[in-house]
Design a protein around this motif. Structure first.
Motif, PDB file in Angstrom:
ATOM      1  N   ILE A 179       0.838  -1.197   0.000  1.00  0.00           N
ATOM      2  CA  ILE A 179       0.000   0.000   0.000  1.00  0.00           C
ATOM      3  C   ILE A 179       0.874   1.250   0.000  1.00  0.00           C
ATOM      4  N   HIS A 180       0.256   2.387  -0.249  1.00  0.00           N
ATOM      5  CA  HIS A 180       1.011   3.624  -0.284  1.00  0.00           C
ATOM      6  C   HIS A 180       1.383   4.062   1.121  1.00  0.00           C
ATOM      7  N   LEU A 181       2.579   4.601   1.218  1.00  0.00           N
ATOM      8  CA  LEU A 181       3.063   5.092   2.502  1.00  0.00           C
ATOM      9  C   LEU A 181       2.100   6.136   3.055  1.00  0.00           C
ATOM     10  N   GLN A 182       1.557   6.934   2.140  1.00  0.00           N
ATOM     11  CA  GLN A 182       0.630   7.987   2.547  1.00  0.00           C
ATOM     12  C   GLN A 182      -0.611   7.416   3.238  1.00  0.00           C
ATOM     13  N   SER A 183      -1.144   6.336   2.654  1.00  0.00           N
ATOM     14  CA  SER A 183      -2.349   5.785   3.285  1.00  0.00           C
ATOM     15  C   SER A 183      -2.028   5.114   4.599  1.00  0.00           C
ATOM     16  N   LEU A 184      -0.818   4.603   4.710  1.00  0.00           N
ATOM     17  CA  LEU A 184      -0.410   4.020   5.983  1.00  0.00           C
ATOM     18  C   LEU A 184      -0.361   5.097   7.059  1.00  0.00           C
ATOM     19  N   GLY A 185       0.165   6.243   6.690  1.00  0.00           N
ATOM     20  CA  GLY A 185       0.231   7.366   7.618  1.00  0.00           C
ATOM     21  C   GLY A 185      -1.153   7.776   8.080  1.00  0.00           C
ATOM     22  N   LYS A 186      -2.083   7.778   7.150  1.00  0.00           N
ATOM     23  CA  LYS A 186      -3.466   8.157   7.474  1.00  0.00           C
ATOM     24  C   LYS A 186      -4.082   7.166   8.441  1.00  0.00           C
ATOM     25  N   ILE A 187      -3.785   5.887   8.216  1.00  0.00           N
ATOM     26  CA  ILE A 187      -4.329   4.853   9.097  1.00  0.00           C
ATOM     27  C   ILE A 187      -3.817   5.081  10.515  1.00  0.00           C
ATOM     28  N   GLU A 188      -2.520   5.370  10.599  1.00  0.00           N
ATOM     29  CA  GLU A 188      -1.927   5.547  11.919  1.00  0.00           C
ATOM     30  C   GLU A 188      -2.504   6.753  12.656  1.00  0.00           C
ATOM     31  N   LEU A 189      -2.867   7.744  11.907  1.00  0.00           N
ATOM     32  CA  LEU A 189      -3.428   8.943  12.521  1.00  0.00           C
ATOM     33  C   LEU A 189      -4.923   8.795  12.774  1.00  0.00           C
TER      34      LEU A 189
END
Ligand code: ZN
Ligand code: ZN
Length: 132
Positions: free
Chosen positions: A12-22
């Protein structure tokens, strides 16, 4: 494991991973959860719950009979019943924790406790001892 590595592993995209974490992602695509759960070796339900803000404890009602449970298989529905404390089949106390270190059972796909290395399934001798 860094975020980048994780994202790559999960596909998955790093960006979406960041969103999940937030906690910004309310709903994950199946592809994302499947990828993540594979990369992290945690159940998909767990991930979905984390994203929905449900406390993990309420999701992980994992309880098994350390004697009857076969590693890699799902728990019997009756073990998961909140009122069940002992195994219907053998009478052994049900457990959601590692018999050795008392750490939580992280996945029924695991054969061994990742924290102490002892098998989740009780050895035959121990099982017989604790049956009343
Ligand atoms: Zn049992
Ligand atoms: Zn353990």
């Amino acid at each position: 494991m860094s975020q980048g590595e994780l994202a790559k592993k999960a596909g998955i995209h790093l960006q979406s991973l960041g969103k999940i974490e937030l906690g910004k992602t309310a709903r994950l695509s199946t592809k994302t959860t499947t990828g993540l759960s594979r990369a992290l070796q945690i159940p998909q339900e767990y991930l979905e719950a984390v994203c929905k803000g449900v406390s993990v404890a309420s999701v992980q009602q994992m309880k098994i009979c350390p004697h009857c449970w076969v590693p890699g298989t799902e728990a019997e529905a009756i073990w998961l019943n909140p009122r069940s404390k002992y195994c219907f089949a053998c009478g052994m106390k049900l457990s959601a924790r590692c018999l050795s270190c008392n750490g939580p059972i992280l996945s029924l796909k695991f054969r061994f406790c990742p924290l102490c290395g002892v098998p989740y399934k009780a050895p035959e001798k121990l099982a017989r001892m604790s049956v009343k």
